[in-house]
Design a protein around this motif. Structure first.
Motif, PDB file in Angstrom:
ATOM      1  N   LEU A  10       0.827  -1.206   0.000  1.00 31.46           N
ATOM      2  CA  LEU A  10       0.000   0.000   0.000  1.00 31.46           C
ATOM      3  C   LEU A  10       0.859   1.253   0.000  1.00 31.46           C
ATOM      4  O   LEU A  10       0.645   2.175  -0.800  1.00 31.46           O
ATOM      5  N   PHE A  11       1.850   1.316   0.888  1.00 33.20           N
ATOM      6  CA  PHE A  11       2.693   2.508   0.964  1.00 33.20           C
ATOM      7  C   PHE A  11       3.637   2.615  -0.224  1.00 33.20           C
ATOM      8  O   PHE A  11       3.902   3.710  -0.711  1.00 33.20           O
ATOM      9  N   ALA A  12       4.114   1.485  -0.713  1.00 30.91           N
ATOM     10  CA  ALA A  12       5.058   1.513  -1.828  1.00 30.91           C
ATOM     11  C   ALA A  12       4.385   1.850  -3.151  1.00 30.91           C
ATOM     12  O   ALA A  12       4.935   2.597  -3.970  1.00 30.91           O
ATOM     13  N   GLY A  26       5.283   5.471  -2.654  1.00 33.83           N
ATOM     14  CA  GLY A  26       6.600   5.060  -2.189  1.00 33.83           C
ATOM     15  C   GLY A  26       6.995   5.588  -0.832  1.00 33.83           C
ATOM     16  O   GLY A  26       8.183   5.569  -0.466  1.00 33.83           O
ATOM     17  N   GLN A  27       6.028   6.052  -0.059  1.00 28.07           N
ATOM     18  CA  GLN A  27       6.344   6.542   1.279  1.00 28.07           C
ATOM     19  C   GLN A  27       6.803   5.393   2.168  1.00 28.07           C
ATOM     20  O   GLN A  27       6.290   4.287   2.076  1.00 28.07           O
ATOM     21  N   PRO A  28       7.772   5.647   3.066  1.00 27.95           N
ATOM     22  CA  PRO A  28       8.212   4.602   3.984  1.00 27.95           C
ATOM     23  C   PRO A  28       7.146   4.313   5.026  1.00 27.95           C
ATOM     24  O   PRO A  28       6.323   5.170   5.348  1.00 27.95           O
ATOM     25  N   LEU A  29       7.163   3.104   5.550  1.00 28.89           N
ATOM     26  CA  LEU A  29       6.218   2.759   6.607  1.00 28.89           C
ATOM     27  C   LEU A  29       6.518   3.571   7.863  1.00 28.89           C
ATOM     28  O   LEU A  29       7.672   3.659   8.294  1.00 28.89           O
ATOM     29  N   PRO A  30       5.507   4.177   8.468  1.00 34.81           N
ATOM     30  CA  PRO A  30       5.725   4.859   9.756  1.00 34.81           C
ATOM     31  C   PRO A  30       6.004   3.837  10.843  1.00 34.81           C
ATOM     32  O   PRO A  30       5.697   2.659  10.690  1.00 34.81           O
TER      33      PRO A  30
END
Length: 319
Positions: free
Chosen positions: A126-128, A133-137
């Motif tokens: 989902l984030f990628a 491409g946001q990193p996982l919090p």
């Protein structure tokens, strides 16, 4: 053009989970990588699990359409991370081509207007692939699933969705104005009580509703809209708790705050109150919440509908 980034942001909020999903065969199914429970209302208005859904059929949302929905989601530890209902605004989400199997896009294409659903979606994918491409919090574990709770209100063409969005914004603005008008009456009474309890003298009130007391008259030019003004200030709540000050702000090095007056770059109560002062004046501004931050909560230290007091000094006025 409607875009995903405009309508779906991984924003943190507090919450209320989607309610009302009941029925027989209450179990998850997996079709083409998507793990789901989808509910529709029967003739009696009760939500029932639809069972397995053919994702290739023609009943769900289609690519290019826009889905208006309410949504919340939580992490693997069952902590709620987002809830659209808190913002009083449903999400409008364009349906795009699915970037991976088991995606949020697939979830939307499996639902009809009126349906509710629970979906488990892989957080890494989902984030990628959906969140750019946001990193996982840190509060979402690598390899875990996020559980989405979705209630579909409408499925529309992009043109119809834009018209609906405009109408919704107008209704929200009208509602906000009505709530602000009611809150102003409440705040005005509280400010008057505060003035009496603190024995403030020579109190004046602007047309918009800001109370002010000039504690030290200035001899310089009067501030006017369009002027560049420099102001020292200390901000407090009516209980005396300080929340901000220019005197000890490390970002500004203790210098006065400078801004163009009357340009909407500060809260309305400042634009209205500062223009009542001459250069060199010191004053108390008592600002009702609709002229401050209104219904917005600005963290745990600034509740919604906060009445604010500012002790200000108009240090300079420039054309």
């Amino acid at each position: 053009m409607l875009s995903k980034s405009k309508f779906l942001l991984p924003v943190l909020a507090g919450a209320l989970l989607l309610q009302g999903c009941k029925g027989n065969k209450d179990e998850f199914h997996t079709t083409d990588g998507l793990t789901y429970k989808i509910y529709s209302q029967n003739d009696k208005g009760v939500y029932e699990n639809k069972g397995e859904v053919n994702l290739a059929d023609s009943t769900g949302a289609k690519i290019g359409q826009v889905v208006t929905l309410q949504m919340s989601y939580k992490n693997a530890e069952d902590s709620l991370l987002f809830n659209s209902r808190e913002n009083r605004t449903p999400i409008m989400l364009p349906v795009m081509k699915s970037p991976f199997k088991g995606s949020l896009e697939q979830a939307l294409m499996s639902m009809q207007a009126g349906d509710s659903g629970v979906f488990k979606i892989n957080a890494d994918s989902l984030f990628a692939k959906s969140f750019g491409g946001q990193p996982l919090p840190p509060f979402i574990k690598k390899g875990s699933d996020l559980t989405f709770f979705i209630k579909v209100d409408k499925i529309q063409s992009e043109q119809d969705a834009m018209a609906s969005q405009q109408k919704m914004m107008e209704e929200q603005m009208k509602g906000a104005a009505e709530r602000a008008e009611k809150q102003t009456v409440v705040d005005d009474a509280k400010i008057q009580e505060y003035i009496k309890a603190n024995n403030l003298q020579n109190v004046q009130k602007t047309e918009s509703g800001v109370y002010y007391v000039i504690t030290q008259p200035g001899k310089g030019p009067k501030a006017a809209a369009g002027n560049l003004v420099s102001v020292h200030y200390k901000g407090m709540f009516l209980d005396g708790k300080e929340f901000d000050s220019s005197y000890n702000n490390p970002m500004s090095g203790g210098k006065p705050f400078e801004f163009p007056l009357g340009q909407g770059q500060v809260i309305p109560g400042w634009d209205d109150g500062i223009k009542m002062l001459n250069k060199g004046s010191k004053a108390i501004l008592l600002i009702p919440s609709p002229l401050a931050y209104g219904e917005q909560e600005r963290g745990p230290d600034m509740p919604a509908n906060s009445i604010l007091r500012f002790d200000v000094e108009l240090v300079d006025v420039k054309n």
